[in-house]
Design a protein around this motif. Sequence first.
Motif, PDB file in Angstrom:
ATOM      1  N   ASP A  17      -9.089 -12.784  -5.064  1.00  0.00           N
ATOM      2  CA  ASP A  17      -9.927 -11.441  -4.767  1.00  0.00           C
ATOM      3  C   ASP A  17      -8.979 -10.733  -3.700  1.00  0.00           C
ATOM      4  OD1 ASP A  17     -11.960 -12.371  -6.251  1.00  0.00           O
ATOM      5  OD2 ASP A  17     -13.024 -13.372  -4.645  1.00  0.00           O
ATOM      6  N   GLU A  18      -8.349 -11.349  -2.794  1.00  0.00           N
ATOM      7  CA  GLU A  18      -7.424 -10.505  -2.030  1.00  0.00           C
ATOM      8  C   GLU A  18      -6.256  -9.768  -2.576  1.00  0.00           C
ATOM      9  OE1 GLU A  18      -6.036 -12.946   1.231  1.00  0.00           O
ATOM     10  OE2 GLU A  18      -8.070 -13.367   2.123  1.00  0.00           O
ATOM     11  N   ILE A  19      -5.781 -10.481  -3.572  1.00  0.00           N
ATOM     12  CA  ILE A  19      -4.589  -9.873  -4.330  1.00  0.00           C
ATOM     13  C   ILE A  19      -5.055  -8.641  -5.228  1.00  0.00           C
ATOM     14  CG2 ILE A  19      -4.344 -11.216  -6.496  1.00  0.00           C
ATOM     15  CD1 ILE A  19      -1.437 -10.203  -3.926  1.00  0.00           C
ATOM     16  N   ARG A  20      -6.459  -9.144  -5.901  1.00  0.00           N
ATOM     17  CA  ARG A  20      -7.041  -7.721  -6.408  1.00  0.00           C
ATOM     18  C   ARG A  20      -7.450  -6.455  -5.631  1.00  0.00           C
ATOM     19  NH1 ARG A  20      -9.913  -8.940 -10.838  1.00  0.00           N
ATOM     20  NH2 ARG A  20     -10.301 -11.295 -10.121  1.00  0.00           N
ATOM     21  N   ALA A  21      -7.946  -6.854  -4.328  1.00  0.00           N
ATOM     22  CA  ALA A  21      -8.105  -5.856  -3.344  1.00  0.00           C
ATOM     23  C   ALA A  21      -6.921  -4.981  -3.212  1.00  0.00           C
ATOM     24  CB  ALA A  21      -8.814  -6.447  -2.355  1.00  0.00           C
ATOM     25  N   LEU A  22      -6.023  -5.810  -2.858  1.00  0.00           N
ATOM     26  CA  LEU A  22      -4.679  -5.058  -2.554  1.00  0.00           C
ATOM     27  C   LEU A  22      -4.129  -4.256  -3.737  1.00  0.00           C
ATOM     28  CD1 LEU A  22      -2.574  -4.801  -0.268  1.00  0.00           C
ATOM     29  CD2 LEU A  22      -1.458  -6.649  -1.572  1.00  0.00           C
ATOM     30  N   GLY A  23      -4.167  -4.887  -4.697  1.00  0.00           N
ATOM     31  CA  GLY A  23      -3.615  -4.021  -6.017  1.00  0.00           C
ATOM     32  C   GLY A  23      -4.422  -2.705  -6.060  1.00  0.00           C
ATOM     33  N   HIS A  24      -5.702  -2.774  -5.976  1.00  0.00           N
ATOM     34  CA  HIS A  24      -6.663  -1.408  -6.008  1.00  0.00           C
ATOM     35  C   HIS A  24      -6.364  -0.540  -4.868  1.00  0.00           C
ATOM     36  CE1 HIS A  24     -10.104  -3.765  -8.050  1.00  0.00           C
ATOM     37  NE2 HIS A  24      -9.233  -3.540  -8.870  1.00  0.00           N
ATOM     38  N   GLN A  25      -5.739  -1.081  -3.762  1.00  0.00           N
ATOM     39  CA  GLN A  25      -5.262  -0.193  -2.678  1.00  0.00           C
ATOM     40  C   GLN A  25      -3.993   0.517  -3.020  1.00  0.00           C
ATOM     41  OE1 GLN A  25      -6.956   0.554   0.545  1.00  0.00           O
ATOM     42  NE2 GLN A  25      -5.422   2.102   0.250  1.00  0.00           N
ATOM     43  N   MET A  26      -3.207  -0.254  -3.590  1.00  0.00           N
ATOM     44  CA  MET A  26      -2.113   0.292  -4.128  1.00  0.00           C
ATOM     45  C   MET A  26      -2.187   1.389  -4.955  1.00  0.00           C
ATOM     46  SD  MET A  26       0.373  -3.069  -4.640  1.00  0.00           S
ATOM     47  CE  MET A  26       0.775  -4.387  -3.253  1.00  0.00           C
ATOM     48  N   ILE A  27      -3.075   1.119  -6.055  1.00  0.00           N
ATOM     49  CA  ILE A  27      -3.279   2.277  -6.973  1.00  0.00           C
ATOM     50  C   ILE A  27      -3.895   3.401  -6.264  1.00  0.00           C
ATOM     51  CG2 ILE A  27      -4.774   2.754  -8.941  1.00  0.00           C
ATOM     52  CD1 ILE A  27      -4.016   0.126  -9.955  1.00  0.00           C
ATOM     53  N   ALA A  64       1.796 -12.427   4.591  1.00  0.00           N
ATOM     54  CA  ALA A  64       0.964 -12.438   3.862  1.00  0.00           C
ATOM     55  C   ALA A  64       0.967 -11.221   2.790  1.00  0.00           C
ATOM     56  CB  ALA A  64      -0.367 -12.135   4.713  1.00  0.00           C
ATOM     57  N   PRO A  65       0.682 -10.939   1.688  1.00  0.00           N
ATOM     58  CA  PRO A  65       0.788  -9.842   0.792  1.00  0.00           C
ATOM     59  C   PRO A  65       0.481  -8.418   1.621  1.00  0.00           C
ATOM     60  CG  PRO A  65      -0.295 -11.728  -0.378  1.00  0.00           C
ATOM     61  CD  PRO A  65       0.004 -12.174   0.991  1.00  0.00           C
ATOM     62  N   ALA A  66      -0.589  -8.463   2.210  1.00  0.00           N
ATOM     63  CA  ALA A  66      -0.864  -7.160   2.974  1.00  0.00           C
ATOM     64  C   ALA A  66       0.313  -6.664   3.993  1.00  0.00           C
ATOM     65  CB  ALA A  66      -2.214  -7.449   3.612  1.00  0.00           C
ATOM     66  N   GLN A  67       0.615  -7.854   4.548  1.00  0.00           N
ATOM     67  CA  GLN A  67       1.600  -7.317   5.661  1.00  0.00           C
ATOM     68  C   GLN A  67       3.072  -6.814   4.755  1.00  0.00           C
ATOM     69  OE1 GLN A  67       1.487 -11.577   7.364  1.00  0.00           O
ATOM     70  NE2 GLN A  67       1.784 -10.201   9.358  1.00  0.00           N
ATOM     71  N   VAL A  68       3.353  -7.334   3.719  1.00  0.00           N
ATOM     72  CA  VAL A  68       4.533  -6.845   2.912  1.00  0.00           C
ATOM     73  C   VAL A  68       4.164  -5.617   2.539  1.00  0.00           C
ATOM     74  CG1 VAL A  68       5.959  -7.277   0.729  1.00  0.00           C
ATOM     75  CG2 VAL A  68       5.169  -9.231   1.934  1.00  0.00           C
ATOM     76  N   TYR A  69       3.046  -5.145   2.029  1.00  0.00           N
ATOM     77  CA  TYR A  69       2.437  -3.782   1.623  1.00  0.00           C
ATOM     78  C   TYR A  69       2.736  -3.274   2.682  1.00  0.00           C
ATOM     79  CZ  TYR A  69       0.406  -0.101  -0.475  1.00  0.00           C
ATOM     80  OH  TYR A  69      -0.064   1.362  -1.054  1.00  0.00           O
ATOM     81  N   GLU A  70       2.137  -3.394   4.030  1.00  0.00           N
ATOM     82  CA  GLU A  70       2.298  -2.674   5.077  1.00  0.00           C
ATOM     83  C   GLU A  70       3.808  -2.037   5.541  1.00  0.00           C
ATOM     84  OE1 GLU A  70       0.675   0.021   7.998  1.00  0.00           O
ATOM     85  OE2 GLU A  70      -0.401  -1.174   6.481  1.00  0.00           O
ATOM     86  N   GLN A  71       4.488  -3.111   5.420  1.00  0.00           N
ATOM     87  CA  GLN A  71       5.889  -2.623   5.637  1.00  0.00           C
ATOM     88  C   GLN A  71       6.452  -1.687   4.533  1.00  0.00           C
ATOM     89  OE1 GLN A  71       8.433  -5.845   6.018  1.00  0.00           O
ATOM     90  NE2 GLN A  71       7.316  -7.061   7.688  1.00  0.00           N
TER      91      GLN A  71
END
Length: 490
Positions: A17-27, A64-71
């Motif tokens: 669910d977390e990776i799905r939400a992160l993917g939605h945020q990226m899009i 964490a994936p969210a931290q990677v994306y934030e960078q």
Amino acid sequence: MTEKKHENHTLDPENWDEIRALGHQMIDDLVNYWQGIREEPTWKPIPEEIKSTFDTVVPKQGLAPAQVYEQFKTTIFPYNKGNVHPRFFAWIQGTGNPMGVWGDLLASGMNPNVAIGEHAPMYVDQQVVSWCKEIMGFPENSSGILVSGGSMANITALTVARNSFRDREIRKKGLQQTAEKLLIYCSVETHSCIQKAAEIIGLGTDAVRKIGVNKHFEMLTDELEDQIRMDISEGFTPFCIVGTSGTVNTGAIDPMEKLLSLSKKYDLWFHVDGAYGALCKLDPIYSDRLKAIEEADSLAFDLHKWLYVPYEVGCTLIRDKKKHRDSFAVNPNYLLQESRGLAGGLDSINNYGFELSRGFKALKVWMSLKEHGLEKYRKMIAQNNRQAEYLAELVKSEPLLELTAPVSMSITCFRRIEPGFSEEQLKELNREILLRLQESGIASPSSTILNGKYTFRIANVNQRTRFEDMDLLVKEVLRIGHEILKTESF
């Protein structure tokens, strides 16, 4: 005896669910980026403190994936090259399109190796190549392959041309067993990848005869024929003419019909480097001048330029499928093909090019053409060409601006002039204007030298550009030039 316990590791997320939400945020972030791109600068300098973040050792432990994306959002996303921006005009680099991006996302998620095997991506790849043949007027029984871009497309074609030379079996015996000194002919304006290709396929730089151009930067065919005759008389063996459909400098189109005629007269392979401009065939104003493409022995062109799909994908078309396959086919034991099962299906793409590992690059092309249809692309390409012509008219209407080359396709070359200035002073003035345009984020043209003149080069293969962007460009060139002359001495 104690039973050994095995650990099972994976790269899949612990929480889907977390990776799905992160993917939605990226899009969402990407769509917001595209939607507001016109209000963003075309380019931003990268601060030194940001650059320093890329000078670190490999991570030993993960984040964490969210931290990677934030960078990513703080160190990479803000400092893109800018070729998605409507006022990016440098180096003939396309903008991409949303459906093409989703195609790349889906292709990466499926993650097939589209080189061998019975799976749907192989058929999509074949269909896209067939569409390319149809667009370019190549026969149904011709051959083709999707590659990374124009450079690889050109070297693929020239490899087939070399390996198909008469009955010399060059692929098997090599050039050292061939007495002939093979020569390639192109203009002085031809892209440098043709020279690189000649070097890589073993002919060498000296085997590339570069022919002069006229005032429109088109190859001089009389000089070409004189050179061919002289080379034959001196014991060389001409084997290939390369015509350019849209030079990178000015968009010039070599005289295709005459080059085709000369290739037939001297029994030479006729290759067209259409990396930039072959798709201009879709613009009715240019279609007759590019008609000879349909009779070329081979053609190289990019789909990430004037088909506006994301990087990277180009195409090589070869008229003679047997010559194409004979130049690359190899059948090691680990690539045995079956009549059914996973190893069944279509002929391996490896038999038509260098690569055995290759991604599903056809999907973004397939989805983009499905969404928009070829007629929409005709309109978009014609629009870019009309925008270049419109810019030229704006330049001609301004006494302090000067066209430095005839407009061809979607490239407009011009400069700021100043009465009494030497060429060196004009170079410094225009160079400073160019840098300030880029650094301020107003627009991103590139530069070139034409007949000794430092020149702005507006290369427009941009699906987001509007006619008013050309008005703004001219206005800002004049404004910045005026500011520089008030504050700088030359």
